[in-house]
Design a protein around this motif. Structure first.
Motif, PDB file in Angstrom:
ATOM      1  N   GLY A   1      30.221 -39.755  98.523  1.00 53.88           N
ATOM      2  CA  GLY A   1      29.732 -38.285  98.758  1.00 53.88           C
ATOM      3  C   GLY A   1      30.415 -37.240  99.345  1.00 53.88           C
ATOM      4  O   GLY A   1      29.733 -36.848 100.028  1.00 53.88           O
ATOM      5  N   MET A   2      31.029 -37.646  99.978  1.00 57.61           N
ATOM      6  CA  MET A   2      31.489 -37.187 101.502  1.00 57.61           C
ATOM      7  C   MET A   2      33.601 -36.696 101.167  1.00 57.61           C
ATOM      8  O   MET A   2      34.146 -37.182 100.572  1.00 57.61           O
ATOM      9  N   THR A   3      33.537 -35.737 102.173  1.00 55.44           N
ATOM     10  CA  THR A   3      34.488 -35.225 101.424  1.00 55.44           C
ATOM     11  C   THR A   3      35.929 -35.838 102.614  1.00 55.44           C
ATOM     12  O   THR A   3      35.135 -36.125 103.901  1.00 55.44           O
ATOM     13  N   MET A   4      36.939 -36.062 102.685  1.00 51.68           N
ATOM     14  CA  MET A   4      38.143 -36.398 104.009  1.00 51.68           C
ATOM     15  C   MET A   4      37.395 -35.416 105.126  1.00 51.68           C
ATOM     16  O   MET A   4      37.474 -36.326 105.961  1.00 51.68           O
ATOM     17  N   GLY A   5      37.049 -34.474 105.321  1.00 55.13           N
ATOM     18  CA  GLY A   5      37.188 -33.662 106.463  1.00 55.13           C
ATOM     19  C   GLY A   5      35.480 -34.044 107.152  1.00 55.13           C
ATOM     20  O   GLY A   5      34.782 -34.570 108.316  1.00 55.13           O
ATOM     21  N   GLU A   6      33.944 -34.182 106.197  1.00 53.08           N
ATOM     22  CA  GLU A   6      33.157 -34.963 106.537  1.00 53.08           C
ATOM     23  C   GLU A   6      33.337 -35.814 106.992  1.00 53.08           C
ATOM     24  O   GLU A   6      32.969 -36.444 108.487  1.00 53.08           O
TER      25      GLU A   6
END
Length: 794
Positions: free
Chosen positions: A589-594
């Motif tokens: 549930g995370m983006t690559m930036g996160e």
């Protein structure tokens, strides 16, 4: 009095007629477009004085005898801002003035409005596939070298078929007519040449009938026109509609009015995939509004936004830009406005009709005439194109207070919120200021596109004060097409830049590859699953940036599965690998930036990291709610549905199971020669898992595991995305295989992607999903707590 003189005299009333139409009460002038509010041009961000130029253009063309009259309707998502009827809908045998509710023979506008849209509805339902040969649905079509022609080939006019077969082929009844079509041979090699063809859309009409049991007229009415409230649109119009239809030419010494002009459609009884549809401007405007609203009608989703996006995506076909059923910019688009954006789609009809819809400009232009009346000599395409240009030029760049319309690349045609701006969109909008003076190595692949479909490679290569030194590619290569264990270095054809493979001998950038670089930029679309290797490529590159004192920039992108639901076992530290880079859950549930921020902090990496955040993305959004076009991120990840299934089904592919590789539906099916399909499906359906059902199937993979071996298994069907839990589903399937086929299912390598020894042992020893959940929960809750400080988006 000749016709031209008559037109000249009668047109002296044109301006006053237009004003009279404008002055009519809405209940009279817009009785059939009540769902689309009538607004002043200013309320929609349009300039009225610019639109008024249309009057003069139409008057001149009527005077020349190029048409007896027409209806022009222009609108945006907020409603209709311009609607005028000009001239006459009939000159012979008696004169009748044009009205806004005049019914027109749409001719080839039938292709996109009825046939292509119906096909896309079937695609959305999983009943038709664009890449599937037409012969899958019509076996007789395979004759004489047509077996490789696909649905998409026909929708884009590159199936190699003749434009029209002889009229005589239709004169002995429909059964004989179809037999003649099935026996046709391609004129050109399939997929190599753009050749506009009515025959292709005749065949598509039959595909609809074979798949649904309903002809295109019935299917389109029930699934498109009725839901849209297009009550005056259809084939074979009834008497009331025929009475206000525009007259075309004579047939057998009788004027055609409300009867199809196209002779082949007529011989087929008036219903065909290429022609035969009738409609009004008001009804067509409703369709256009649906496209601008990304499939939404009165708050309900008639089509998925992804379906609309795919239908409108431009394909270069032999130097002509075409979409699915639509024109974009081809040798036939002389009726296209010259100021339309690259996202505009449209089509014309032989009888003198045209529709163009531009999602980027939030604009549609309807032009309806009967140019063939009365002498068959009229010409309107240049006029329709000039009207489109005027409409686009009338857009006021300032925000309209009435409907929050913003004319910019970030305007939102999808819904009442703005489309997601990707990290690359934000970087581009800010004139690449973050990279000013930097020497860049770009880690990317075919998914590295801005929201307009332009490559990040090309944008950085052309950016002022930015020097793009080299490119790095992940698994599957720069084009995302390779499925090999090791991929070699190559070169980008467009820029000539070297492409270093990070899925070859080394999977981490080395000193030689990083020579001359001071900044690594990462722009690759992930799919939200721990063992998808693009995460590992980013993590290893982030480590390399720290080791070589480089700046690391992540151009962020959405997690296509959303950022709310987190599930599945957390990776054991001892099980780290290239398919398990960090201690996160299967569905994270995370983006690559996160994730980059988490890797930097938890692995204590001394690196200058900066994330270029997206705008207008929230955690509760799946991909189809972003307004962005889907690009398959890898060869076997071909849809959002497959991405949603992957966290659970993908876990199983290291075992002796086929997960659909080598079929058209990877990760939507699983099977093996040793499975009893009915037994497995019944067992799984009895578990009452939320949001999913299982259908027993037989299939034979063309390649990969069990290539050319008959398999039995299940088709995993998501019926409620919000309720569906892919990892839980995958674990329950594993438990079912362990219980039902303990001697056949070899789970020795199941822990390769699961990467959690306790959970693996529990499954191998036999347990329940409730016990598994209890086992998973402590580490999962710890991960949820850890991730909170790295979340960027609400």
């Amino acid at each position: 009095m000749n016709i031209v003189c008559f037109r000249f005299l009668t047109f002296s009333l044109l301006a006053s007629c237009a004003l009279l139409t404008d002055a009519l009460p809405r209940s009279l002038a817009f009785a059939e477009t009540a769902e689309l509010p009538r607004k002043s041009p200013a309320e929609l961000g349009l300039q009225a004085d610019q639109l008024d130029r249309i009057d003069e253009l139409v008057a001149a063309e009527i005077e020349k005898g190029n048409l007896p009259g027409c209806v022009v309707m222009i609108g945006r998502r907020g409603g209709i801002g311009f609607a005028r009827a000009y001239g006459h809908r009939q000159l012979e045998p008696t004169s009748e003035e044009m009205t806004l509710d005049t019914v027109f023979d749409l001719a080839s506008l039938t292709k996109p409005l009825a046939t292509a849209t119906s096909i896309m509805k079937l695609v959305e339902r999983g009943q038709v596939r664009l890449r599937e040969p037409v012969a899958t649905y019509i076996p007789e079509f395979a004759q004489n070298g047509k077996n490789s022609i696909t649905i998409e080939h026909l929708l884009t006019h590159q199936g190699g078929l003749i434009p029209d077969n002889p009229l005589a082929d239709y004169e002995h009844g429909s059964e004989e007519a179809w037999k003649n079509i099935w026996e046709l041979a391609p004129r050109n090699p399939v997929g190599t040449k753009f050749a506009y063809t009515d025959v292709g859309f005749l065949v598509l009409g039959q595909v609809i009938e074979r798949v649904t049991g309903k002809d295109v007229a019935t299917f389109a009415r029930e699934n498109i026109f009725e839901p849209l409230g297009m009550s005056e649109t259809g084939y074979l119009p009834e008497e009331e509609l025929r009475a206000r239809a525009a007259t075309t030419e004579k047939r057998d010494d009788e004027w055609l009015r409300g009867e199809v002009h196209d002779p082949r459609a007529a011989l087929l009884g008036g219903v065909a995939g290429h022609a035969g549809l009738f409609s009004t401007a008001g009804d067509i405007a409703k369709y256009a509004q649906m496209i601008l609203d990304a499939g939404k009608v009165n708050g309900s989703q008639l089509f998925s936004p992804l379906t609309i996006a795919e239908m409108g995506r431009r394909r270069n076909v032999d130097g002509n830009e075409r979409a699915l059923g639509w024109d974009s910019l081809s040798k036939y688009s002389s009726n296209r406005g010259e100021l339309f954006s690259d996202k505009a789609i449209g089509h014309g009809g032989f009888t003198g009709t045209a529709l163009w819809i531009d999602p980027e400009l939030d604009l549609f232009v309807v032009f309806l005439s009967s140019r063939l009346h009365p002498d068959g000599e009229g010409s309107v395409n240049p006029l329709a194109g000039r009207i489109g240009t005027i409409a686009a030029a009338s857009i006021d760049a300032k925000e309209s207070e009435a409907n929050d319309t913003v004319v910019s690349s970030s305007s939102s045609p999808a819904d009442d919120t703005k489309n997601t701006l990707l990290g690359i969109d934000v970087l581009e909008r800010d004139q690449f200021a973050l990279l000013k003076g930097r020497r860049v190595g770009l880690i990317t692949n075919h998914t590295g596109l801005n929201s307009a479909g332009e490559r990040t490679i090309d944008l950085l290569h052309a950016a002022p004060n930015v020097e793009l030194i080299s490119i790095f590619s992940p698994e599957h290569g720069l084009q995302g097409k390779l499925d090999e264990p090791n991929i070699s270095d190559t070169r980008d054809e467009a820029t000539g830049l070297p492409v270093h493979s990070l899925y070859g001998e080394s999977r981490k950038p080395d000193a030689k590859q990083l020579e001359g670089i001071d900044t690594l930029v990462f722009d690759i679309q992930d799919i939200g699953t721990r063992f998808y290797t693009y995460i590992s490529t980013m993590g290893l590159a982030l480590e390399a940036a720290g080791e070589h004192d480089l700046k690391f920039v992540v151009l962020d992108r959405p997690n296509p599965l959303g950022g709310v639901l987190v599930e599945g076992p957390v990776l054991d530290l001892d099980n780290k690998s290239f398919v398990g880079f960090h201690e996160i859950s299967v569905r994270h549930g995370m983006t690559m930036g996160e994730l980059a921020q988490m890797f930097q902090a938890e692995d204590k990496l001394d690196v200058d990291l900066q994330v270029v955040n997206m705008e207008h993305w929230s955690r509760d959004q799946h991909w189809d709610q972003t307004g962005l076009v889907w690009t398959n991120p890898s060869p076997n990840m071909r849809s959002l549905t497959q991405a949603l299934l992957y966290p659970g089904i993908g876990l199983l592919e290291t075992t002796n199971l086929s997960v659909g590789r080598g079929t058209d539906t990877p990760f939507e099916v699983i099977g093996a020669p040793w499975i009893d399909a009915t037994k497995l499906a019944q067992f799984l359906n009895q578990q009452n898992m939320p949001g999913v059902t299982f259908v027993p199937i037989r299939f034979t993979p063309r390649e990969s595991k069990f290539a050319k071996e008959a398999c039995e298994g299940i088709n995993v069907i998501v019926v409620d995305r919000q309720a569906f839990e892919p990892v839980r589903t995958g674990l329950v399937i594993a438990l079912a295989l362990r219980e039902l086929f303990p001697q056949d299912w070899d789970m020795a390598r199941y822990n390769r992607l699961l990467a959690n020894d306790q959970v693996y042992s529990a499954i191998s020893e036999g347990t329940t999903i409730e016990q598994l959940n209890e086992l998973i929960a402590p580490a999962l809750e710890d991960f949820k707590s850890r991730r909170r400080e790295f979340l960027i988006y609400r």
